[in-house]
Structures are given as structure tokens and as C-alpha cells.
Design an enzyme around this catalytic site. Structure first.
Site, PDB file in Angstrom:
ATOM      1  CG  ASP A   1      -1.826  -1.087   1.376  1.00  0.00           C
ATOM      2  OD1 ASP A   1      -1.890  -1.977   0.223  1.00  0.00           O
ATOM      3  OD2 ASP A   1      -2.702  -1.473   1.933  1.00  0.00           O
TER       4      ASP A   1
ATOM      5  CG  HIS B   1      -8.480   5.271   2.625  1.00  0.00           C
ATOM      6  ND1 HIS B   1      -9.455   4.717   3.489  1.00  0.00           N
ATOM      7  CD2 HIS B   1      -8.033   4.120   2.372  1.00  0.00           C
ATOM      8  CE1 HIS B   1      -9.211   3.727   3.768  1.00  0.00           C
ATOM      9  NE2 HIS B   1      -8.624   2.928   3.024  1.00  0.00           N
TER      10      HIS B   1
ATOM     11  CB  CYS C   1      -2.172  -2.597   5.255  1.00  0.00           C
ATOM     12  SG  CYS C   1      -3.910  -2.176   5.133  1.00  0.00           S
TER      13      CYS C   1
ATOM     14  CE  LYS D   1      -4.285  -4.212   1.352  1.00  0.00           C
ATOM     15  NZ  LYS D   1      -4.896  -3.238   1.919  1.00  0.00           N
TER      16      LYS D   1
ATOM     17  CG  ASP E   1      -6.521   0.260   1.192  1.00  0.00           C
ATOM     18  OD1 ASP E   1      -6.718  -1.121   1.370  1.00  0.00           O
ATOM     19  OD2 ASP E   1      -6.953   1.070   1.585  1.00  0.00           O
TER      20      ASP E   1
HETATM   21  C1  VGL Z   1      -4.718   0.712   5.497  1.00  0.00           C
HETATM   22  C2  VGL Z   1      -6.336   1.638   6.951  1.00  0.00           C
HETATM   23  C3  VGL Z   1      -7.175   1.634   5.853  1.00  0.00           C
HETATM   24  C4  VGL Z   1      -3.387   0.518   5.496  1.00  0.00           C
HETATM   25  C5  VGL Z   1      -5.559   0.648   4.538  1.00  0.00           C
HETATM   26  O1  VGL Z   1      -3.019   0.158   4.043  1.00  0.00           O
HETATM   27  O2  VGL Z   1      -2.693   0.292   6.462  1.00  0.00           O
HETATM   28  N1  VGL Z   1      -5.093   1.317   6.759  1.00  0.00           N
HETATM   29  N2  VGL Z   1      -7.020   1.275   4.665  1.00  0.00           N
HETATM   30 ZN    ZN Z   2      -8.355   1.294   3.030  1.00  0.00          ZN
END
Ligand code: VGL
Ligand code: ZN
Length: 214
Positions: free
Chosen positions: A18, A95, A165, A120, A60
Site C-alpha cells: 500500500d 481513501h 496492513c 484488496k 488498497d
Molecule cells: C490501511 C487503513 C485503511 C493500510 C488501509 O494500508 O494500512 N489502513 N486502509
Molecule cells: Zn483502506
């Protein structure tokens, strides 16, 4: 730049989690100091490439109105926790919406050697922290099968966010029979209410290893 001291084998896989605009400076869910890992990540990827190892990226990738967004729950604020059918869920600012600039990878990444991108969080009703399973810990992304089929034994994790994540991914790797190692200096954390310490304790108990790329 000095080479990394990690000893990498062809049966190793580097999993970059991510590293997207929304988690970096100016993004919707910016992780403190996230941008500073980019040069190290570029260097790590070259190191794994030269060793004949695998390299993949997780992304993400939420539809608009995703159930993990506070904006989808009237009266709720980002970072509130709600109860979902699969358990407690932290609510986030909108996001990484599919196809947007925020969902794109950091422009400083120089990773033409990446062999697969695992998306994902695309199911509207369930969030996905781990690159292997969604937050019900059962719905697969397909990455376990990918790793098994390609014969990877040790999975190395770097990226964002270390306490969400990255941590969930490293833990799922152990649970599914892989050796799992988190590269600490190539991660940055959100650290929400002690979440970084909690995640690191959980990972240690699960048998996740820690290293630094240097
Ligand atoms: C993530 C919160 C929501 C991450 C992704 O990549 O850690 N955290 N979506
Ligand atoms: Zn997310």
C-alpha cells in the site's frame, strides 16, 4: 547507496504494502513520514531482483462509498470504531478510491520489476487490511495461492501502514505456513491509540521475524 545486508534467496518474496498517494504526504490518510521509505523500497526491490527472488505490490482499492469510510455511516467520524458482522472496524477518511490519484502508487517508486499487483478492499461491505484475507480473516485475495504455486517460502514485508496492513499481512503469512519477516526501517505506522505497540507485540507472539534493510 550501500547495499542492503539482507541475504535474499530465490524462494523469497518481497511484498510491498500500500505505498499509495493517500497514505503519503498530502494524502487522505497520510501516515507520518511515509514518503521517506520510498528510496529504501526502491533499493530493496533491486536487491530482491538481483537475487532472483519475487516482488509483488498490494494496493488498497476501495469503491466509492466503501463501508470502511466514516462518510458511509451518518453521525460517525474518522477513527471511530463500529461493529461490523465480521467484528470491530475502525472507520477511515475516504481513501484509495479505485482509479483516483490517491489510489495510485507513490510517484517516487521505481518498480518496473514488480511481478503482480494484489488489489484488496474492493468488496463494498468488508474492509481488507491484510494482502491475503479480508477483515473477516476468511475471504481470500488469492495471494496465498500465488505464493504457494510459485514456491515462495519466506515472505518479507515493507510499506504502509506498519500497524495495520503490513501487520495483518505479516501475521496472515505465518498463519498460512510461510516464514514471515517485517523489514522495520521500510515501514511507517499510523499509531492510533497505541496500535503500533499492540501490533508489534501480536506479531512477535505469532512468530513474525523482524529485520532492518539498513
Ligand atoms: C490501511 C487503513 C485503511 C493500510 C488501509 O494500508 O494500512 N489502513 N486502509
Ligand atoms: Zn483502506
Amino acid at each position: 547507496m550501500t547495499p542492503t545486508k539482507l541475504e535474499v534467496r530465490p524462494t523469497d518474496l518481497l511484498v510491498l504494502i500500500d505505498i499509495q498517494n493517500d497514505f503519503c504526504a498530502g494524502g487522505a490518510l497520510a501516515v507520518p513520514d511515509a514518503d521517506s521509505i520510498v528510496p529504501l523500497v526502491n533499493r530493496l526491490a533491486r536487491h530482491f531482483l538481483l537475487a532472483g527472488a519475487g516482488i509483488v505490490q498490494a494496493q488498497d482499492w476501495h469503491p466509492p462509498g466503501h463501508s470502511s469510510f466514516a462518510s458511509s455511516h451518518p453521525g460517525r467520524q474518522p477513527f471511530d470504531t463500529i461493529s461490523m458482522p465480521y467484528g470491530p472496524q475502525t472507520l477511515w477518511p475516504d481513501h484509495c478510491i479505485q482509479g483516483t490519484h490517491g489510489a495510485a502508487f507513490h510517484p517516487g517508486l521505481d518498480l518496473p520489476m514488480v511481478q503482480a499487483v494484489i488489489r484488496k478492499g474492493f468488496r463494498p461491505q468488508i474492509d481488507s487490511y491484510s494482502a491475503f484475507f479480508e477483515n473477516d480473516r476468511r475471504t481470500p485475495t488469492g495471494l496465498v495461492g500465488y505464493c504457494r504455486e510459485r514456491g515462495f517460502q519466506r515472505l518479507f514485508f515493507a510499506g504502509l501502514a506498519q500497524d495495520y496492513c503490513v501487520a495483518f499481512s505479516a501475521e496472515d503469512a505465518v498463519r498460512n505456513g510461510f516464514e514471515s519477516i517485517l523489514i522495520q526501517d521500510a515501514c511507517r505506522a499510523i499509531d492510533l491509540n497505541g496500535s503500533l505497540n499492540q501490533a508489534m507485540a501480536r506479531l512477535g507472539q505469532a512468530g513474525v521475524g523482524f529485520t532492518v534493510a539498513g
